[in-house]
Design a protein around this motif. Structure first.
Motif, mmCIF file in Angstrom:
data_model
loop_
_atom_site.group_PDB
_atom_site.id
_atom_site.type_symbol
_atom_site.label_atom_id
_atom_site.label_comp_id
_atom_site.label_asym_id
_atom_site.label_seq_id
_atom_site.Cartn_x
_atom_site.Cartn_y
_atom_site.Cartn_z
ATOM 1 N N ILE A 1 0.864 -1.184 0.000
ATOM 2 C CA ILE A 1 0.000 0.000 0.000
ATOM 3 C C ILE A 1 0.899 1.231 0.000
ATOM 4 N N ASP A 2 0.844 1.989 -1.074
ATOM 5 C CA ASP A 2 1.669 3.195 -1.239
ATOM 6 C C ASP A 2 0.877 4.429 -0.803
ATOM 7 N N GLU A 3 1.596 5.454 -0.406
ATOM 8 C CA GLU A 3 1.022 6.752 -0.041
ATOM 9 C C GLU A 3 0.062 6.676 1.142
ATOM 10 N N LEU A 4 0.329 5.756 2.093
ATOM 11 C CA LEU A 4 -0.509 5.682 3.289
ATOM 12 C C LEU A 4 -0.341 6.976 4.084
ATOM 13 N N GLY A 5 -1.444 7.571 4.455
ATOM 14 C CA GLY A 5 -1.414 8.831 5.201
ATOM 15 C C GLY A 5 -1.705 10.029 4.339
ATOM 16 N N LEU A 6 -1.790 9.828 3.037
ATOM 17 C CA LEU A 6 -2.068 10.930 2.127
ATOM 18 C C LEU A 6 -3.567 11.191 2.014
ATOM 19 N N GLY A 7 -4.378 10.216 2.391
ATOM 20 C CA GLY A 7 -5.836 10.361 2.307
ATOM 21 C C GLY A 7 -6.386 11.207 3.431
ATOM 22 N N TYR A 8 -7.696 11.153 3.558
ATOM 23 C CA TYR A 8 -8.373 11.971 4.557
ATOM 24 C C TYR A 8 -8.324 11.355 5.947
ATOM 25 N N GLY A 9 -8.157 10.047 6.032
ATOM 26 C CA GLY A 9 -8.145 9.385 7.333
ATOM 27 C C GLY A 9 -9.504 9.445 8.004
ATOM 28 N N THR A 10 -10.560 9.358 7.185
ATOM 29 C CA THR A 10 -11.902 9.415 7.754
ATOM 30 C C THR A 10 -12.155 8.163 8.586
ATOM 31 N N GLU A 11 -13.151 8.250 9.435
ATOM 32 C CA GLU A 11 -13.492 7.115 10.288
ATOM 33 C C GLU A 11 -13.854 5.889 9.449
ATOM 34 N N GLU B 1 -12.860 5.172 6.358
ATOM 35 C CA GLU B 1 -11.640 4.640 5.738
ATOM 36 C C GLU B 1 -10.859 3.792 6.729
ATOM 37 N N LEU B 2 -10.718 4.291 7.946
ATOM 38 C CA LEU B 2 -9.929 3.568 8.943
ATOM 39 C C LEU B 2 -10.621 2.288 9.408
ATOM 40 N N ILE B 3 -11.937 2.307 9.481
ATOM 41 C CA ILE B 3 -12.660 1.080 9.835
ATOM 42 C C ILE B 3 -12.423 0.014 8.764
ATOM 43 N N GLU B 4 -12.560 0.409 7.497
ATOM 44 C CA GLU B 4 -12.350 -0.543 6.401
ATOM 45 C C GLU B 4 -10.903 -1.028 6.349
ATOM 46 N N LEU B 5 -9.949 -0.121 6.551
ATOM 47 C CA LEU B 5 -8.540 -0.511 6.564
ATOM 48 C C LEU B 5 -8.266 -1.464 7.723
ATOM 49 N N THR B 6 -8.867 -1.194 8.879
ATOM 50 C CA THR B 6 -8.707 -2.075 10.039
ATOM 51 C C THR B 6 -9.228 -3.463 9.731
ATOM 52 N N GLU B 7 -10.392 -3.555 9.101
ATOM 53 C CA GLU B 7 -10.953 -4.868 8.754
ATOM 54 C C GLU B 7 -10.059 -5.603 7.765
ATOM 55 N N LEU B 8 -9.544 -4.883 6.784
ATOM 56 C CA LEU B 8 -8.633 -5.480 5.811
ATOM 57 C C LEU B 8 -7.372 -6.005 6.501
ATOM 58 N N LEU B 9 -6.760 -5.161 7.334
ATOM 59 C CA LEU B 9 -5.534 -5.563 8.026
ATOM 60 C C LEU B 9 -5.787 -6.682 9.028
ATOM 61 N N ASP B 10 -6.948 -6.669 9.668
ATOM 62 C CA ASP B 10 -7.290 -7.731 10.606
ATOM 63 C C ASP B 10 -7.387 -9.074 9.888
ATOM 64 N N ALA B 11 -8.031 -9.084 8.725
ATOM 65 C CA ALA B 11 -8.134 -10.323 7.944
ATOM 66 C C ALA B 11 -6.748 -10.812 7.519
ATOM 67 N N ARG B 12 -5.895 -9.892 7.094
ATOM 68 C CA ARG B 12 -4.541 -10.259 6.684
ATOM 69 C C ARG B 12 -3.732 -10.752 7.887
ATOM 70 N N TRP B 13 -3.861 -10.065 9.021
ATOM 71 C CA TRP B 13 -3.139 -10.430 10.243
ATOM 72 C C TRP B 13 -3.536 -11.839 10.694
#
Length: 190
Positions: free
Chosen positions: A116-126, A128-140
């Motif tokens: 994942i490139d350019e992490l932190g460049l987005g808005y960091g909305t709630e 976005e972070l919930i979806e990213l957390t779910e994605l990372l949780d599944a990968r973890w």
């Protein structure tokens, strides 16, 4: 890939550390953060790795041929904004857009290595972070490594990600901060 030289030129110790992690990625179950200023070589390093990997990888998904470094069999590269756009499209009223987006998110969840490139460049909305957390949780949970490229340092990333997402992303992660001047050529003066 242990005996290949896929980046030419001088390396500093930090660039070599990131390169070595990428070279041995199939043995990794932790994440890698490559952080540093604009133009320090983060994306260059990732693209050099993907280019080398593409020389030996099967890069056909379904019936479509893809550019080799965009959809390798085991590795996916995505810019964070594109990832978040894809996640949002899952909720589209257009069934074909929704279906394609869900398929892409599934691929990001299951691919053996996600960059994942350019992490932190987005808005960091709630959301976005919930979806990213779910994605990372599944990968973890599956023991699948993720590489994050960012202009933010670890403190900046920690603030951007928030507690829940940060804990999943940082768990056992290796951190490499590249420094130095931009490696890009000088811009044209106007």
């Amino acid at each position: 890939m242990k005996n290949t030289k896929w980046i030419t030129g001088k390396y500093d110790e930090k660039m070599a550390k990131a390169r070595d992690w990428l070279r041995d990625w199939k043995d990794k179950h932790n994440n890698l953060f490559i952080c540093g200023g604009v133009g320090c070589g983060k994306t260059y390093l990732a693209m050099a790795f993907l280019n080398e990997l593409s020389k030996t990888a099967e890069y056909i998904r379904g019936d479509e041929k893809c550019a080799p470094f965009w959809c390798l069999d085991d590795v996916e590269y995505v810019v964070a904004k594109g990832l978040f756009d894809t996640i949002r499209k899952q909720f589209s009223k257009d069934i074909s857009v929704c279906s394609d987006a869900k398929n892409d998110v599934f691929i990001y969840t299951k691919t053996k290595l996600l960059i994942i490139d350019e992490l932190g460049l987005g808005y960091g909305t709630e959301s976005e972070l919930i979806e990213l957390t779910e994605l990372l949780d599944a990968r973890w949970k599956s023991g699948l490594p993720t590489v994050f490229l960012s202009n933010l340092d670890m403190k900046g990333l920690a603030n951007y990600l928030g507690d829940r997402c940060r804990q999943r992303a940082f768990d056992g992660a290796q951190y490499v901060e590249l420094d130095g001047k931009t490696r890009r050529s000088k811009p044209i003066e106007l």
